[in-house]
Write a protein that holds these residues in place. Structure first.
Motif: not given
Length: 171
Positions: A48-61, A108-123
């Motif tokens: 259930g952990y999720k990986i996002y780039d900046a664009e998909r984080l803004s879309l929550e996908i 350039a100009s991107d951010t990798l975000t990792i969230k746990n299974e309950i949606g908390e940003t970890l990294i």
């Protein structure tokens, strides 16, 4: 958190030298990868952990969501490639390809975000600070330490080391 973001390749080298997933095709999206290592003494569940780039984080996908029963043994790595058909054992790492989309990490100009299974940003990994188009990965030296990331080739150990320590040894 029980796991460490240890290596990120967002700018694969040109030519077959950049074929990080070993599928005999260098692709700028498929050969991107993210490597995590379980730094605990217990099995770690990434389900259930999720990986996002900046664009998909803004879309929550998410670009990738770890499926149920993604269990990492102590000291084991898990590698998520952007796509392709990863070939080989990658030091005994668990290997995934991005489940919902390529990793799509801009150079350039991107951010990798990792969230746990309950949606908390970890990294959060900010590509911008390291965006000199290195044609190699960024890794921690020594592996799984808390130190800042360095360009992989600065270790004189090659351009990347998906699933293994920076010197090529298994975790």
């Amino acid at each position: 958190y029980g796991f460490v973001l240890n290596e990120v390749l967002y700018d694969p080298p040109s030519g077959l030298e950049g074929d990080s997933n070993n599928d005999s095709v260098r692709d700028p999206n498929d050969d991107e990868f993210i490597e995590f290592v379980n730094d605990t003494d217990s099995i770690f569940d990434l389900s259930g952990y999720k990986i996002y780039d900046a664009e998909r984080l803004s879309l929550e996908i998410p670009n990738h969501e770890f499926p149920e029963n993604t269990l990492i043994n102590p000291g084991q790595a898990v590698v998520v490639f952007g796509g392709g058909t990863p070939t080989g054992n990658f030091g005994g790492a668990i290997v995934h390809t991005a489940s919902a989309a390529v990793l799509n990490l801009n150079n350039a100009s991107d951010t990798l975000t990792i969230k746990n299974e309950i949606g908390e940003t970890l990294i959060v990994f900010d590509v911008e600070a390291l965006s000199n188009n290195p044609d190699e990965s960024y890794t921690r030296i020594p592996d799984i330490c808390a130190d800042d990331f360095v360009q992989h080739n600065s270790t004189s150990l090659g351009l990347f080391s998906a699933g293994t320590k920076s010197n090529g040894d298994p975790f």
